[in-house]
Write an enzyme that holds these catalytic residues in place. Structure first.
Site, PDB file in Angstrom:
ATOM      1  N   ASP A   1       0.869  -1.164   0.000  1.00  0.00           N
ATOM      2  CA  ASP A   1       0.000   0.000   0.000  1.00  0.00           C
ATOM      3  C   ASP A   1       0.909   1.218   0.000  1.00  0.00           C
ATOM      4  OD1 ASP A   1      -2.155   1.719   0.168  1.00  0.00           O
ATOM      5  OD2 ASP A   1      -2.596   1.279   2.266  1.00  0.00           O
TER       6      ASP A   1
ATOM      7  N   ASP B   1       0.000   4.674   1.019  1.00  0.00           N
ATOM      8  CA  ASP B   1      -0.172   5.568   2.155  1.00  0.00           C
ATOM      9  C   ASP B   1      -0.191   4.782   3.459  1.00  0.00           C
ATOM     10  OD1 ASP B   1      -0.317   8.061   3.246  1.00  0.00           O
ATOM     11  OD2 ASP B   1      -2.434   8.359   2.841  1.00  0.00           O
TER      12      ASP B   1
ATOM     13  N   GLY C   1      -9.786   6.968   4.917  1.00  0.00           N
ATOM     14  CA  GLY C   1     -10.252   5.781   4.210  1.00  0.00           C
ATOM     15  C   GLY C   1     -11.566   5.974   3.481  1.00  0.00           C
TER      16      GLY C   1
ATOM     17  N   SER D   1      -5.813   5.953  -4.393  1.00  0.00           N
ATOM     18  CA  SER D   1      -5.668   7.377  -4.650  1.00  0.00           C
ATOM     19  C   SER D   1      -5.477   7.650  -6.134  1.00  0.00           C
ATOM     20  CB  SER D   1      -4.468   7.934  -3.889  1.00  0.00           C
ATOM     21  OG  SER D   1      -4.242   9.278  -4.266  1.00  0.00           O
TER      22      SER D   1
ATOM     23  N   ASN E   1      -4.111  10.209  -7.075  1.00  0.00           N
ATOM     24  CA  ASN E   1      -2.898  11.020  -7.111  1.00  0.00           C
ATOM     25  C   ASN E   1      -1.640  10.188  -6.851  1.00  0.00           C
ATOM     26  OD1 ASN E   1      -4.252  13.592  -7.484  1.00  0.00           O
ATOM     27  ND2 ASN E   1      -5.012  13.289  -5.421  1.00  0.00           N
TER      28      ASN E   1
END
Length: 166
Positions: free
Chosen positions: A11, A13, A48, A116, A118
């Site tokens: 993951d 983040d 989340g 995300s 981004n």
């Protein structure tokens, strides 16, 4: 017969880096513009959760017309993108680059997964490279959206894979 490990998916983040502070600052700025009290405790309820759902939570039942609502979503993301300009390779969490380099040295494959939209911007800042030319642990990535069925907000789960092992 024992299966050999072919690779690792991380993951982004909270595992490789943390962008939660930047999300907090962007939502705080939106809340201030709207005159809505917002603190770190209220921010916890947004973790989340999709951007759209986060704005609904932030509004606390207040209704907005669609164009204003959409404009606030865009503006929040613009603030967030401005904040993530602060990300550097030093923003990697302790041990993240070590493990990625160890996997590379071992000859394993690695991937970064994130819902995300981004993710590529964050990765560019972390590794000072474009997606197609990372030279450290994350190299020659391929992008494809994969609909993650367990996601409560049904957003795409983006994978950045080095020599995909799927």
């Amino acid at each position: 017969m024992k299966e050999k490990i072919k690779g690792f998916i991380f993951d982004l983040d909270g595992v490789l880096t943390s962008t939660s502070e930047y999300h907090y600052l962007a939502w705080k700025k939106i809340a201030e513009e709207l005159g809505i009290p917002f603190d770190r405790r209220k921010n916890e309820s947004l973790k989340g959760v999709s951007r759209r759902e986060s704005l609904i939570i932030l509004m606390g039942g207040k209704r907005l017309d669609n164009s204003t609502f959409e404009e606030l979503l865009v503006r929040k993301n613009m603030y967030y993108l401005d904040y993530i300009k602060r990300i550097t390779p030093g923003s990697l969490l302790p041990g993240a680059l070590d493990i990625l380099n160890s996997i590379k040295e071992w000859g394993g494959k690695s991937a970064v997964a994130s819902v995300s939209k981004n993710t590529d911007e964050v990765l560019k800042k972390l590794f000072h490279r474009t997606i197609s030319s990372y030279e450290k642990a994350l190299k020659r990535y391929y992008f494809f959206p994969y609909h993650y069925q367990n996601s409560t907000n049904h957003e795409n789960l983006y994978f950045y894979l080095e020599n995909p092992f799927y």
